[in-house]
Design a protein around this motif. Sequence first.
Motif, PDB file in Angstrom:
ATOM      1  N   LYS A 115       6.370  19.985  14.281  1.00 24.50           N
ATOM      2  CA  LYS A 115       6.438  20.415  15.467  1.00 24.50           C
ATOM      3  C   LYS A 115       7.700  21.451  15.316  1.00 24.50           C
ATOM      4  N   GLY A 116       8.160  22.012  13.972  1.00 25.05           N
ATOM      5  CA  GLY A 116       9.139  22.663  13.751  1.00 25.05           C
ATOM      6  C   GLY A 116      10.629  22.446  14.100  1.00 25.05           C
ATOM      7  N   ASN A 117      10.610  20.967  14.214  1.00 26.01           N
ATOM      8  CA  ASN A 117      11.975  20.299  14.473  1.00 26.01           C
ATOM      9  C   ASN A 117      12.782  20.548  13.278  1.00 26.01           C
ATOM     10  N   ASP A 118      13.852  21.171  13.585  1.00 23.49           N
ATOM     11  CA  ASP A 118      14.972  21.354  12.550  1.00 23.49           C
ATOM     12  C   ASP A 118      15.762  20.097  12.547  1.00 23.49           C
ATOM     13  N   ASN A 119      15.865  19.405  13.282  1.00 19.46           N
ATOM     14  CA  ASN A 119      16.367  18.127  13.012  1.00 19.46           C
ATOM     15  C   ASN A 119      15.943  17.080  12.305  1.00 19.46           C
ATOM     16  N   SER A 120      14.705  17.292  12.007  1.00 13.94           N
ATOM     17  CA  SER A 120      13.606  16.390  11.352  1.00 13.94           C
ATOM     18  C   SER A 120      13.883  16.611   9.816  1.00 13.94           C
ATOM     19  N   HIS A 121      13.615  15.481   9.050  1.00 14.24           N
ATOM     20  CA  HIS A 121      13.396  15.710   7.527  1.00 14.24           C
ATOM     21  C   HIS A 121      11.934  16.310   7.182  1.00 14.24           C
ATOM     22  N   TYR A 122      12.012  17.064   6.191  1.00 15.27           N
ATOM     23  CA  TYR A 122      10.813  17.882   5.588  1.00 15.27           C
ATOM     24  C   TYR A 122       9.700  16.420   5.310  1.00 15.27           C
ATOM     25  N   TYR A 123       8.402  16.828   5.798  1.00 11.14           N
ATOM     26  CA  TYR A 123       7.397  15.956   5.321  1.00 11.14           C
ATOM     27  C   TYR A 123       6.467  16.739   4.352  1.00 11.14           C
ATOM     28  N   VAL A 124       6.113  15.841   3.582  1.00 15.58           N
ATOM     29  CA  VAL A 124       5.153  16.392   2.450  1.00 15.58           C
ATOM     30  C   VAL A 124       3.615  15.703   2.694  1.00 15.58           C
ATOM     31  N   ARG A 125       2.620  16.618   2.747  1.00 15.04           N
ATOM     32  CA  ARG A 125       1.270  16.216   3.195  1.00 15.04           C
ATOM     33  C   ARG A 125       0.168  17.062   2.565  1.00 15.04           C
ATOM     34  N   ARG A 126      -0.891  16.956   2.728  1.00 14.46           N
ATOM     35  CA  ARG A 126      -1.910  17.586   1.987  1.00 14.46           C
ATOM     36  C   ARG A 126      -2.586  18.166   2.929  1.00 14.46           C
ATOM     37  N   VAL A 127      -3.126  19.677   2.701  1.00 15.29           N
ATOM     38  CA  VAL A 127      -3.878  20.368   3.718  1.00 15.29           C
ATOM     39  C   VAL A 127      -5.146  19.902   3.865  1.00 15.29           C
ATOM     40  N   ILE A 128      -5.846  19.437   5.128  1.00 14.97           N
ATOM     41  CA  ILE A 128      -7.199  18.897   5.068  1.00 14.97           C
ATOM     42  C   ILE A 128      -8.082  19.808   6.064  1.00 14.97           C
ATOM     43  N   GLY A 129      -7.590  20.633   7.066  1.00 12.71           N
ATOM     44  CA  GLY A 129      -8.189  21.341   7.881  1.00 12.71           C
ATOM     45  C   GLY A 129      -7.585  22.600   8.012  1.00 12.71           C
ATOM     46  N   LEU A 130      -8.514  23.697   8.128  1.00  8.00           N
ATOM     47  CA  LEU A 130      -7.969  25.021   8.172  1.00  8.00           C
ATOM     48  C   LEU A 130      -8.168  25.316   9.563  1.00  8.00           C
ATOM     49  N   PRO A 131      -7.337  26.621   9.903  1.00  4.38           N
ATOM     50  CA  PRO A 131      -7.700  27.250  11.154  1.00  4.38           C
ATOM     51  C   PRO A 131      -8.966  27.455  11.638  1.00  4.38           C
ATOM     52  N   GLY A 132      -9.031  26.976  13.060  1.00  3.64           N
ATOM     53  CA  GLY A 132     -10.686  27.044  13.472  1.00  3.64           C
ATOM     54  C   GLY A 132     -11.431  26.056  13.231  1.00  3.64           C
ATOM     55  N   GLU A 133     -11.302  25.212  12.483  1.00  4.20           N
ATOM     56  CA  GLU A 133     -12.172  24.219  11.979  1.00  4.20           C
ATOM     57  C   GLU A 133     -12.227  22.922  12.933  1.00  4.20           C
ATOM     58  N   THR A 134     -13.302  22.244  12.907  1.00  2.49           N
ATOM     59  CA  THR A 134     -13.387  20.854  13.832  1.00  2.49           C
ATOM     60  C   THR A 134     -13.515  19.806  12.775  1.00  2.49           C
ATOM     61  N   ILE A 135     -12.261  19.110  13.171  1.00  2.00           N
ATOM     62  CA  ILE A 135     -12.156  17.686  12.324  1.00  2.00           C
ATOM     63  C   ILE A 135     -12.685  16.448  12.859  1.00  2.00           C
ATOM     64  N   GLU A 136     -13.485  15.627  12.181  1.00  3.69           N
ATOM     65  CA  GLU A 136     -13.841  14.580  13.104  1.00  3.69           C
ATOM     66  C   GLU A 136     -13.807  13.399  11.705  1.00  3.69           C
ATOM     67  N   LEU A 137     -13.616  12.098  12.207  1.00  5.47           N
ATOM     68  CA  LEU A 137     -13.427  10.990  11.416  1.00  5.47           C
ATOM     69  C   LEU A 137     -14.763   9.954  11.955  1.00  5.47           C
ATOM     70  N   ILE A 138     -15.589   9.810  10.851  1.00 10.51           N
ATOM     71  CA  ILE A 138     -16.709   9.275  11.232  1.00 10.51           C
ATOM     72  C   ILE A 138     -16.972   8.047  10.119  1.00 10.51           C
ATOM     73  N   GLU A 139     -16.769   6.670  10.577  1.00 14.77           N
ATOM     74  CA  GLU A 139     -16.866   5.427   9.609  1.00 14.77           C
ATOM     75  C   GLU A 139     -15.842   5.510   8.562  1.00 14.77           C
ATOM     76  N   GLY A 140     -14.681   6.040   8.751  1.00 13.79           N
ATOM     77  CA  GLY A 140     -13.590   6.057   7.842  1.00 13.79           C
ATOM     78  C   GLY A 140     -13.743   7.405   6.895  1.00 13.79           C
ATOM     79  N   GLU A 141     -14.548   8.300   7.133  1.00 11.56           N
ATOM     80  CA  GLU A 141     -14.647   9.625   6.368  1.00 11.56           C
ATOM     81  C   GLU A 141     -14.373  10.715   7.204  1.00 11.56           C
ATOM     82  N   ILE A 142     -13.712  11.635   6.592  1.00  9.69           N
ATOM     83  CA  ILE A 142     -13.340  12.739   7.317  1.00  9.69           C
ATOM     84  C   ILE A 142     -14.762  13.932   7.310  1.00  9.69           C
ATOM     85  N   TYR A 143     -14.996  14.718   8.231  1.00 11.05           N
ATOM     86  CA  TYR A 143     -15.871  15.592   8.396  1.00 11.05           C
ATOM     87  C   TYR A 143     -15.141  16.732   8.662  1.00 11.05           C
TER      88      TYR A 143
END
Length: 190
Positions: free
Chosen positions: A84-112
């Motif tokens: 959330k752009g919080n300057d008081n937070s430490h940096y998180y390192v994560r992997r990009v899964i969803g891109l702008p405009g896409e719809t993300i779903e989780l069905i039976e433990g799988e990402i759609y």
Amino acid sequence: MIKKIKNAFKIIRKHGKEILSWVFKIGVTLLFAFVFVFYFGRQISVAGNSMKPVADNGDTVLINKIVYNAFRPKRGDVIAFRPKGNDNSHYYVRRVIGLPGETIELIEGEIYINEVKLEESYQTKDIAEVGRLKEPLTLADDEYFVLGDNRENNDDSRSANVGNVKRGYMYGKAWLCIDTNKRFHLIRRD
């Protein structure tokens, strides 16, 4: 003393161009080194095991700060950001899964994504906690959905504390990991 000063001036006159050439080369090298370290060598310490096996708790990750000025983040990129752009937070390192405009779903433990199952070539853990993905989630024009590779033990876009990551909150792309034993490896998308 005056003789020494005169000799020094003679040397400078005789070798002035060569001396200036060396001073210029050293200056350019120092400038290049500064720019390289500033844009490609920023260090972030990984907190937690969210990106295991790519990066473990305490590992150091080098960040490319300039790449997203020229290119958009791609699916599979490992990024550093502050939630959330919080300057008081430490940096998180994560992997990009969803891109702008896409719809993300989780069905039976799988990402759609847009109703198509996401095929991931990197090693991940199964998703047990759905968090915000109880229902399909559509990303805005400047938002990305991120997950850690260790999806059991993770604070990522499924969590309301992290949420979707706006491009402006991204610090850069992680490209090199130095583990606690001082071994290093490149961080790849696949």
